[in-house]
Design a protein around this motif. Sequence first.
Motif, PDB file in Angstrom:
ATOM      1  N   ASP A 132       0.845  -1.197   0.000  1.00  0.00           N
ATOM      2  CA  ASP A 132       0.000   0.000   0.000  1.00  0.00           C
ATOM      3  C   ASP A 132       0.876   1.241   0.000  1.00  0.00           C
ATOM      4  O   ASP A 132       2.017   1.222   0.471  1.00  0.00           O
ATOM      5  CB  ASP A 132      -0.900   0.023   1.241  1.00  0.00           C
ATOM      6  CG  ASP A 132      -1.934  -1.102   1.224  1.00  0.00           C
ATOM      7  OD1 ASP A 132      -2.278  -1.563   0.122  1.00  0.00           O
ATOM      8  OD2 ASP A 132      -2.360  -1.507   2.324  1.00  0.00           O
ATOM      9  N   VAL A 133       0.329   2.335  -0.503  1.00  0.00           N
ATOM     10  CA  VAL A 133       1.070   3.596  -0.467  1.00  0.00           C
ATOM     11  C   VAL A 133       1.456   3.935   0.964  1.00  0.00           C
ATOM     12  O   VAL A 133       2.551   4.451   1.222  1.00  0.00           O
ATOM     13  CB  VAL A 133       0.239   4.733  -1.086  1.00  0.00           C
ATOM     14  CG1 VAL A 133       0.951   6.069  -0.945  1.00  0.00           C
ATOM     15  CG2 VAL A 133      -0.025   4.454  -2.554  1.00  0.00           C
ATOM     16  N   GLN A 134       0.573   3.634   1.908  1.00  0.00           N
ATOM     17  CA  GLN A 134       0.862   3.949   3.304  1.00  0.00           C
ATOM     18  C   GLN A 134       2.113   3.237   3.793  1.00  0.00           C
ATOM     19  O   GLN A 134       2.825   3.749   4.670  1.00  0.00           O
ATOM     20  CB  GLN A 134      -0.329   3.574   4.175  1.00  0.00           C
ATOM     21  CG  GLN A 134      -0.146   3.937   5.650  1.00  0.00           C
ATOM     22  CD  GLN A 134      -1.411   3.752   6.447  1.00  0.00           C
ATOM     23  OE1 GLN A 134      -2.499   3.780   5.894  1.00  0.00           O
ATOM     24  NE2 GLN A 134      -1.278   3.568   7.741  1.00  0.00           N
ATOM     25  N   ALA A 135       2.419   2.058   3.238  1.00  0.00           N
ATOM     26  CA  ALA A 135       3.633   1.352   3.645  1.00  0.00           C
ATOM     27  C   ALA A 135       4.884   2.131   3.242  1.00  0.00           C
ATOM     28  O   ALA A 135       5.917   2.040   3.905  1.00  0.00           O
ATOM     29  CB  ALA A 135       3.665  -0.039   3.015  1.00  0.00           C
ATOM     30  N   LEU A 136       4.786   2.913   2.173  1.00  0.00           N
ATOM     31  CA  LEU A 136       5.930   3.717   1.737  1.00  0.00           C
ATOM     32  C   LEU A 136       5.986   5.054   2.457  1.00  0.00           C
ATOM     33  O   LEU A 136       7.063   5.540   2.804  1.00  0.00           O
ATOM     34  CB  LEU A 136       5.874   3.954   0.218  1.00  0.00           C
ATOM     35  CG  LEU A 136       5.922   2.701  -0.664  1.00  0.00           C
ATOM     36  CD1 LEU A 136       5.929   3.097  -2.136  1.00  0.00           C
ATOM     37  CD2 LEU A 136       7.136   1.852  -0.345  1.00  0.00           C
ATOM     38  N   THR A 137       4.825   5.682   2.659  1.00  0.00           N
ATOM     39  CA  THR A 137       4.820   6.995   3.310  1.00  0.00           C
ATOM     40  C   THR A 137       4.935   6.889   4.821  1.00  0.00           C
ATOM     41  O   THR A 137       5.378   7.821   5.481  1.00  0.00           O
ATOM     42  CB  THR A 137       3.532   7.771   2.980  1.00  0.00           C
ATOM     43  OG1 THR A 137       2.403   7.069   3.520  1.00  0.00           O
ATOM     44  CG2 THR A 137       3.367   7.934   1.469  1.00  0.00           C
TER      45      THR A 137
END
Length: 403
Positions: free
Chosen positions: A63-68
Motif C-alpha cells: 500500500d502507499v501507506q507502507a511507503l509513506t
Amino acid sequence: MCVPEDSIGKRIATYRRRRGMSQAALAGLVGRSESWLSQVERGVRSVDRMSVLLDLSRLLHVDVQALTGTPWQLAPNGGQRAEGIEHVRTALNQYTSLLGGGYAIPELAELRRSASEAHSNYQAARYSSVVREVPTLIANADAALQNAGPDDREAALSYVETYVVASKLLTKLGVGDLGAVTADRAAMAAGRANSASAQGMAVYQVVTALLRSDQVDQAEQLAMRMTAQLGPAVRSDDPALVSVTGALWLIAAVIAARRTEQWEAERRLTEASALADLLGHDANYAWTAFGPTNVAIHRVSVAAELGNPGAALDAAAAVDLDALPAGLLSRRAQVNLDLAWAQAQRRRDAEATLNLLAAEKAAPEAVAQNVVAREIMRTMLARAKRGNGNALQALAARSGVLD
C-alpha cells in the motif's frame, strides 16, 4: 535531534530488496533513471510526483501507506492524529435512525448554525476543534433527520452539511474508513434535500473518499458524471451550484494531473475558470472556497502534481492570496506548501523552508497533517550541512518529524 530513519526513500529500498529487484529494474518500470532512484533511496531527493509514488507501491506490492508511513490521500495528509477520533467513531456507530435514542430533536436553525461554524473551523485548519464538535453535530443531525417528514428539506440539508464537514475532517486526518462512511451518508440524504448543490457537495466528498483509498478510476468517473449532470442547470443566479460544479472540475483537474495527463488537466482547469468567471468574484458558497483565486491556486497544485516545479513557481506568481475570503487559511497554506515542494525540488532549501514557515504561520495544523510537507522536511534535513537549518529543525520538531 537527528534525521529520522523512516524516510520514504528508505522504505522504498527495503521493499525493493524484499521483492528482489535491482534499482535499475524498478527505476525503469516507473520511467526514471537508476541514479534518480539511488538518490531517492539515499534521501538526496524526494519522489517528485504522487503518481510515481502510486506506481512504486503497485510494483512493490505494498500500500502507499507502507511507503509513506502515514495515511495517504489526494491532498496527502496523515501526520499527528488528532485526539477525539474514537468519540467520532462512537457517534457514527449509534445508528439512531434504526435503533432510536440519541439526542433530543434540535432546532434546525441552530443545527445549521453549528454546522456552519464547524465548516469555518475546518477551513481555518482548526482540526482539533472540529474533532470535538463533530460527535454532537452527528447526534443532532441524526435526531433531526429521524424525526423529519419525507418532505422536510431543511432537516435533510442540515444532515448533508453536517456529514460533509465530518467527511472533510476525517479524510483530512487520514481516517479513511470513517471518511468514506460519512461521505456516503451525506450522498444518501442529498436526494431528500431536493437541492442540486447539496447533491454536488455530497458527491464531491465521495470523490475525495474514493481518492483516499486510491480508487482513482471510480473517483474520476463519478466527478465527471456529476459535472455533466449539474452543468446544464448552472446559472449565474445560483452561485452555490456554480461553485459546487466548479469545485468538481477542480478536483477532476487534479485527478488528470495525477495521471500525468497534462492536456486534460488544463482542459478541466479551463472549465473551472469559466465557472469562476460566471461567478465573478472569490466566494465560499456551499463551503467550496470557489472563485478565480481558488482556480489559480489549483493551477499551482496541478503543476506540482505533474512534477513540474518551474510551472508551479510560475503559476504561483499569478495567485493573489489577499483576494481570498477571510478565514480560508488552509487554502492560503496550500500555496506555500506547493511552493515549498517546488523549491525543494530545485534544491533551494532556504526558500522551501521559508514557504513551510509561511504555511505554518497561516495554518499550523495543516502543515502538521501533510505528508508531502513532512517528507520535504526529511529530504532537506538529510542534505543539510552541519550547523545549518536550525529553523527547519525547529519546524520539523513542531510537526512531529523529529523527536
